[in-house]
Enzyme design. Sequence first.
Site, short mmCIF file in Angstrom:
data_model
loop_
_atom_site.label_atom_id
_atom_site.label_comp_id
_atom_site.label_asym_id
_atom_site.label_seq_id
_atom_site.Cartn_x
_atom_site.Cartn_y
_atom_site.Cartn_z
N GLY A 115 6.17 2.93 16.23
CA GLY A 115 6.21 2.55 14.82
C GLY A 115 7.63 2.39 14.34
O GLY A 115 8.55 3.03 14.85
N GLY B 118 0.83 -1.21 0.00
CA GLY B 118 0.00 0.00 0.00
C GLY B 118 0.86 1.25 0.00
O GLY B 118 0.75 2.09 -0.89
N GLY C 124 0.10 1.58 12.96
CA GLY C 124 -0.72 0.37 12.98
C GLY C 124 -0.25 -0.70 13.96
O GLY C 124 -1.06 -1.28 14.68
N GLY D 51 8.00 1.01 10.69
CA GLY D 51 7.92 0.76 9.25
C GLY D 51 8.20 1.98 8.39
O GLY D 51 8.60 1.85 7.23
N GLU D 52 7.97 3.15 8.94
CA GLU D 52 8.27 4.36 8.19
C GLU D 52 9.60 4.98 8.61
O GLU D 52 10.29 5.59 7.81
CB GLU D 52 7.13 5.37 8.34
CG GLU D 52 5.84 4.80 7.78
CD GLU D 52 4.72 5.81 7.66
OE1 GLU D 52 3.85 5.60 6.81
OE2 GLU D 52 4.68 6.79 8.43
#
Lengths: 748, 316
Positions: free
Chosen positions: A706, A239, A528, A708-709
């Site tokens: 987080g 995504g 997420g 992932g970024e």
Amino acid sequence: MKFDTPAATNPIDQLKVVGQPHDRIEGPLKTTGTALYAYEHNLPNQAYGYVVGAGIAKGRIRSMETAEAKRAPGVIAIVTAENAGKLGIGEKNTAKLLGGPEIQHYHQAIALVVAESFEQARAAANLVRVEYQSEKGRFSLNEEKGQGKKPEDGEPDSAVGDFQAGFERAAVKFDAIYHTPDHSHAMMEPHASVAAWDGDKLMVWTSNQMINWGADDLAKTLNINRDSIRLMSPFVGGGFGGKLFLRSDIVLAALGAKAAHRPVKVALQRPLIANNTTHRPATVQRIRIGASQDGKISAIGHESWSGDLEGGQPENAVQQTRFLYAGADRMTQTRLAVLDLPEGNAMRAPGEAPGLMALEIAMDEMAERLEIDPIEFRILNDTQVVPDKPSAPADETDPQAKAGEGGNKDLPFSQRQLTECFRQGAERFGWNKRNPQPAQVRDGRWLVGIGVAAAFRNNQTMDSGARVRLATDGVVTVETDMTDIGTGSYTIIAQTAAEMMGVPLEMVEVRLGDSTYPVSSGSGGQWGGNSSTAGVYAACVKLREAVAQKLGFNADDIEFADSKVRAGNRSLPLKDAAKDGEIVAEDTLEFGDLDKKIHQSTFGAHFVEVGVDSFTGETRIRRMMAVCAAGRILNPKTARSQVIGALTMGAGAALMEELAIDERHGFFANHDLAGYEVPVHADIPHQEVVFLDETDPTSSPMKAKGVGELGICGVGAAVANAIYNATGVRVREYPITLDKLLPEMPDV
Amino acid sequence: MKSFSFERAQSPADAAAAAARQPDAKFIAGGTNLLDLMKLEIEVPTHLIDVNGLALDRIEDTEQGGIRIGALMRNTDLAAHERVRSDYGLLSRALLAGASGQLRNKATTAGNLLQRTRCPYFYDTNMACNKRQPGSGCSAIGGFTRQLAVVGVSDACIATNPSDMNVALRALDATVETVKPDGQTRAIPIADFHKLPGDTPHIETALEQGELITAVTLPKPLGGKHIYRKVRDRASYAFALVSVGAVIQPDGTGRFAVGGVAHKPWRVEEAESELSRGAPAVSQRLFADAKPTNENRFKLALTTRALASVVEEART
């Protein structure tokens, strides 16, 4: 469950299952091709839709001739703005998802041809004849940025102290402009949906990161009741932000199914994706840094310009500059120009990804000007409090009262191991082998260089709900509308439930991505993993209470382990609690304002070694390392996958990715995967990821953040700095392709 | 994809005759290029003639000491063939620099010769393209041209030939053997096989309607060092910005062709005599009539540097 005080010790801290490098629980489904992605759902009597994209960027449809297409073999229906009925526009959409007669951007969907087969739909779509009235559009950020306006939302400007004066006063000054191009998400799975109506009920299998946003905006667009929509997205083939929002595939599949009175499936054709969907907008960034001779930053200013359609949003590329380095006098400014290019929006680490591509070159350049090692320069300007939030109103007569230099009202970071990331990375990567003089190291025909950059991304949280069921056989089932976009959500959610309920991972079943399940955080903004598992934690706390009550435990020291419930000498099988029938618990983790009192960010350091061909200027990455400090790592294996993917994407941004704008026609011309190059295996020879030991009780009961970024933030600059170290050529315009290096490379 | 009829050809001459009977017929072998273009309706054949069964998939030695490569030999097999690797390393290396393993397993020698341009405006059917629709204009000129041609261009077209194999074949003086619909065979020197765009960019080769490629022959081996230098933004699976296919002899003389710069593999034999004077001198001859755009002007200097790299590699 409200979360407004730091988490105390809780069952997650046992780390029997959470924190372990478990394989993906849905992995076998994916490797055997049995995980059904949206387009693979086959419904009885289904028909196929093919999207017609606008052939101009701005103007109107003068006429659309569909008669020939309608007569073509197998055609069932043709949906256009003219016959689709009145459509609304989603909260999170800027341009219409079905355009016409007004055209807002190139390849905006203007028709869907529905036919018995995909091939028939495609053939008929090519028979739709459209006449346009083109209008002059604005397609060049460089030309339009002067007209850029201060965006209405958010905090486009920030100021602490007096930047202008501070910069003027500084002993050493640096001032440069950087360019980052438009990027395409280029995910493997195209946007795809299958829609079916049952009366006024609509079911859609789709590929979407945010089920709740999608369902809300679909209801708004179709002007139907939100409750009559069921959106399902159990598997998402990538995504990167491109599927955060309702897109044309969903709307057109629903409209096509309505018109055809049959289920309809629609996948965006690959050549449409760059222009039909969203992209990361290009930026122009000006960075000014003022410092003392000994390398203390006194003034830092970061301005950014980007463009979007009328009513769109800016790329917040200055974001990290408010948090990353100390300095008393500071300013940031964001300006937004109107461009008639396709819609700009979030792509992996919006803001920080392009922002750090600029800021972290600037830091490298400033370090060189100061003759200080780039790592030492960053460490010298590290801070444990948010430099953008001064402790007290600045008192001009008392420099000690200035921002970030004392007082007890500083906004602290919950955790900030930036220096540790650099130190560990330097040690492991062999930073001391770097020759600080550029263009000195050769390996045959290759010029070799090493570069570094900081990684930074704010930690965001989103309220997240889940339902947990304990079945009579002891199986724990989790239901939440959370999505797994390749990130590992299934696995970490299962780990969370297993830890909380004291059962092995195999006894947990996870069901995701269905709008009939409790609303979760969804997948975006690297929130997420932490948020959705926190929601599962909350639901499990409730389930534990229900189980305890059912089994007649009321002690405080109740323990869930080995599929048993224990307190003192008493121990009962967990499943006994469900012997009279399934027990169900549901809760939502609601995040309070803790992050206003204690700022949460994630940090890292990127190290990159490149070789640049001394003849051709081709840059090839030799090795990469990311050291991340991002709270508790819920699963080191899936987290590592996230980071190596982000490193790869960052390498693409550094070296090759650019949506090429045709400024005459106003579109991204290289709109397929042959023209828009992303890294292939041969570009990525060696990657290493290190996670520092960290738990952050302010982030959630999971104490995670987080990652992932974070992984992509700063990668581009680390590559750029390595190229500079290799060649002595400084390029401030991404991607750093050989044509930008060659003019300044020595003759051969 | 528009509907089409399909037949399996029984012999090369039959295939050619069948193609001549239907003006919109196309041969299909690997299909790695044709099928993509059919999906986009850039190619719209009404009849496909499958030539895969024609047993043109082997290599044989020629009486002249060279080799004859069957038109249907897959790129993978050709690149791996012992004789090709030992005597025509340039060809093997060029093939392996192209596409991906999966594509090379399907793609054939003749298909690669006929590979069509990757110009983005050729692929976008909203845009004018003289190749796609003769007389409609060229929207590439004045547009996004970074990948496009710098030499041999015309006002009608600035597309490039994307093939790596073709560059090697041009440097090796290959000959293309064909059979025509009337059963006549002919041999077309590679230099004459690909056309410059001129006013008719849709005419890309010397082949006549229905004419089928049966083989490619190479003259006897040249010896020397065989080097294929492909320059690109990413390390694999990308079309060349510029490529140089060269055979350099121990005395420093040699021959070479350049890819990624023109509508055909670019070879200027007179430029080869300049090799001893260095790459810039060679480039001057190569690009005497170059007409680059601002976006692709870098290809001139890049070719010079790639050539220098090849010469250097040959020396070591």
